[in-house]
Write a protein that holds these residues in place. Structure first.
Motif: not given
Length: 645
Positions: A390-391, A412-413, A418-419, A444-446
């Motif tokens: 959630x960051x 992200x983590x 890098x998550x 994509x992961x964003x």
């Protein structure tokens, strides 16, 4: 997929096919000379393409006006306040070079504004009088472990005298009783008097609980030999008599560890007419990375941040009264990570989405829920997917605000992880038992997505990066329109500039969206070349502005009270289908808790449009708003500025 989106996708396919067939009929050398770059420019500038996808354009200020913009807010004058402070630049900080610009997106002019403090990583929100409240900023830049030359850290100063507080000036020396090492304070500190404690039943005096003060101290000389390994008690040089007996310091390990940023207490109102900062009383706590949000009574809540010694403010939240210009602590303590996404709900409570932008333990204050500030009761909201990512996620109150649905985008983590998440999560806070459900996924992961509400009720979601601060050349050059009515994303034109950390977006009064900032760690995929701060602004013109015409709006009152009505003139009144009151944005660090789009009921008579503002003070907070009308094609007017007292 709604019919409108379906028709637009079909037209895009048809346009693309026609272009490919036309090129295929031409000779090879011409096609080669045209090249992919020229072909791309040709395609994105075709009227048909812009009508379906919109258009991106770069704005580059003259060199003397460029800055590392960290914060941006739309002012009630229609101009944009761009705040850099020291701009994440240690050299600027050391030279006390703090920058602010005012940009007029209509005239294209830029103006420098004297900046009184380092408002880098400050907090801000719109006030009822049209000023912008700004609080917090930078006292010291972080020092990475290898860059720390003098051992240092937190000293807790104790005062056992119940009769008076004691003030210790900057430069006070503390000498360890066990280790014999001396450390020097960087700032003055006031240590409150001790509190006398009595037995509640007998009234007998039991003890004095010492007053406490916190101060950052450093060794007098550089080197590892000046570190301490354990806790020690410290004698304070220069004190005599009872002061020497009653006052002492206690510190844990004082070492060459990484030193975090430190915050300041400074607070200002920015006057958009005078175009200057006006100093108000400082906050009770120094804060770096705080969130400011409006409460039900119109006062402003300041939450979280790193304090004057670089530690997370331990849940000591405070409130600014715009009438007295003073701050007071809330009666209860509640801790959040820095830049928490906090929104005023229609019932007067605060919704915390779980989105945040940085510092704080990974197991405290990160779960989403509803916070009653007065009672300090916190009710968790379940169902969040990717809860550990959630960051650096973004949160937006979906339009219209009356529906009280929130979307959490990406994330992200914790820390430099890098998550990243490709999820969107939606929660209906009007449901009997609110619970997050997944919305449409991102490609994509964003991390660091920008989200701006548009006057046609769509939400522009753009930018971000797959990795922390764009590592590995992971900026995402994509944009989507989210349609709340169908819960779908629609691809639109790709942005030209990558945006990650220290970036943001906001809606302009003419219906366009501006983007600012970006602070990549590296320039290249191999992570070998240090990044350069993105100083260019980019403007996105949505497809609705490439239609044949747009409705106009004029006349009418500049002030409309809650529950009251105002009448405006529009030659296109007969085709108006929607009226929206949109609060101007104040954006930074993926956090914009100000923006909201309120549906207004309206009636039409001839060329007159009578609009009515809802009566709920929590839905329509006092302040200045952009009033838009949309026609039957979803094309908005330019905004009229309206004040709700």
């Amino acid at each position: 997929m709604n019919d409108r989106a379906g028709r637009r996708r079909a037209r895009r396919l048809a346009i693309g096919t026609a272009v490919v067939l036309a090129l295929a009929g031409m000779n090879g050398p011409w096609l080669y000379r045209f090249g992919t770059a020229k072909y791309h420019q040709y395609q994105i500038n075709r009227p048909e393409y812009k009508a379906e996808n919109g258009k991106w354009e770069i704005v580059e200020f003259p060199k003397e006006y460029r800055q590392n913009t960290i914060h941006a807010a739309l002012l009630r004058t229609g101009k944009v306040l761009l705040v850099a402070g020291s701009g994440n630049n240690q050299d600027n900080f050391d030279a006390k070079k703090f920058d602010t610009r005012i940009w007029d997106p209509v005239k294209g002019t830029v103006k420098k504004v004297p900046t009184p403090s380092d408002l880098f990583c400050t907090g801000h929100t719109q006030l009822a009088n049209g000023n912008l409240l700004i609080a917090g900023g930078t006292k010291r830049y972080e020092k990475l472990k290898g860059d720390v030359t003098k051992a240092g850290g937190l000293m807790i100063v104790h005062n056992e005298n119940p009769d008076k507080p004691i003030t210790l000036p900057a430069g006070t020396k503390f000498t360890g009783k066990e280790g014999g090492k001396t450390f020097v304070s960087k700032d003055p500190v006031v240590v409150e008097r001790a509190k006398k404690v009595f037995d509640k039943q007998t009234g007998k005096f039991l003890r004095n609980d010492p007053g406490l003060g916190r101060i950052y101290v450093e060794a007098q000389k550089s080197g590892r030999k000046y570190e301490t390994g354990t806790q020690d008690n410290y004698r304070i040089q220069g004190l005599t008599g009872t002061d020497a007996r009653n006052t002492y310091g206690i510190a844990q390990k004082l070492a060459l560890d990484k030193k975090d940023f430190q915050g300041i207490r400074d607070a200002f109102e920015f006057d958009p007419v005078a175009e200057k900062y006006i100093k108000v009383d400082p906050m009770k706590e120094a804060r770096w990375y705080p969130t400011l949000t409006t409460l039900s009574d119109g006062k402003i809540l300041s939450v979280s941040g790193l304090d004057d010694i670089g530690q997370l403010v331990p849940g000591k939240n405070e409130v600014f009264d715009p009438k007295t210009k003073k701050w007071t602590y809330t009666s209860k303590v509640r801790q959040f990570p820095t830049y928490p996404a906090l929104f005023l709900m229609q019932n007067g409570k605060i919704f915390y989405s779980g989105s945040n932008a940085g510092y704080g333990p990974d197991n405290v204050g990160r779960e989403p829920g509803v916070w009653d500030v007065a009672s300090n009761k916190f009710t968790k909201v379940p169902g969040l997917s990717d809860p550990k990512e959630m960051e650096t996620s973004g949160t937006v109150l979906l339009p219209p605000a009356q529906d009280e649905k929130y979307m959490v985008i990406g994330g992200g983590g914790v820390g430099e992880s890098a998550q990243s998440s490709n999820r969107t999560r939606i929660v209906d806070m009007k449901a009997d038992s609110p619970r997050f459900v997944d919305g449409p996924t991102l490609e994509k992961g964003t991390r660091y997505p920008q989200a701006s509400i548009l006057p046609d009720d769509s939400v522009l979601v753009s930018g971000g990066s797959e990795d922390y601060r764009g590592r590995g050349d992971s900026n995402i050059l994509q944009a989507r329109l989210y349609h709340p009515d169908t819960n779908t994303f629609e691809s639109v034109a790709d942005p030209l500039v990558g945006r990650n950390y220290h970036s943001g977006s906001l809606l302009l009064p003419d219906g366009r969206v501006m983007f600012f900032g970006s602070d990549s760690l590296y320039e290249d995929a191999a992570n070998t070349k240090p990044g350069v701060f993105e100083q260019r602004i980019e403007i996105y013109t949505p497809p609705y502005l490439y239609r044949d015409s747009r409705p106009s709006l004029s006349g009418g009152p500049q002030t409309i009270a809650r529950g009251a009505s105002g009448t405006f003139t529009s030659p296109q009144a007969s085709v108006i289908k929607k009226v929206r009151l949109i609060r101007p944005s104040a954006s930074t660090h993926v956090t914009d808790v100000d923006q909201r789009s309120v549906e207004l009921k309206f009636t039409v008579s001839g060329d007159k449009v009578k609009v009515t503002v809802p009566g709920n003070k929590n839905l329509v907070q006092s302040g200045w708003y952009m009033l838009f009308v949309d026609d039957d094609q979803g094309t908005p007017s330019k905004a009229q500025w309206v004040r709700v007292p």
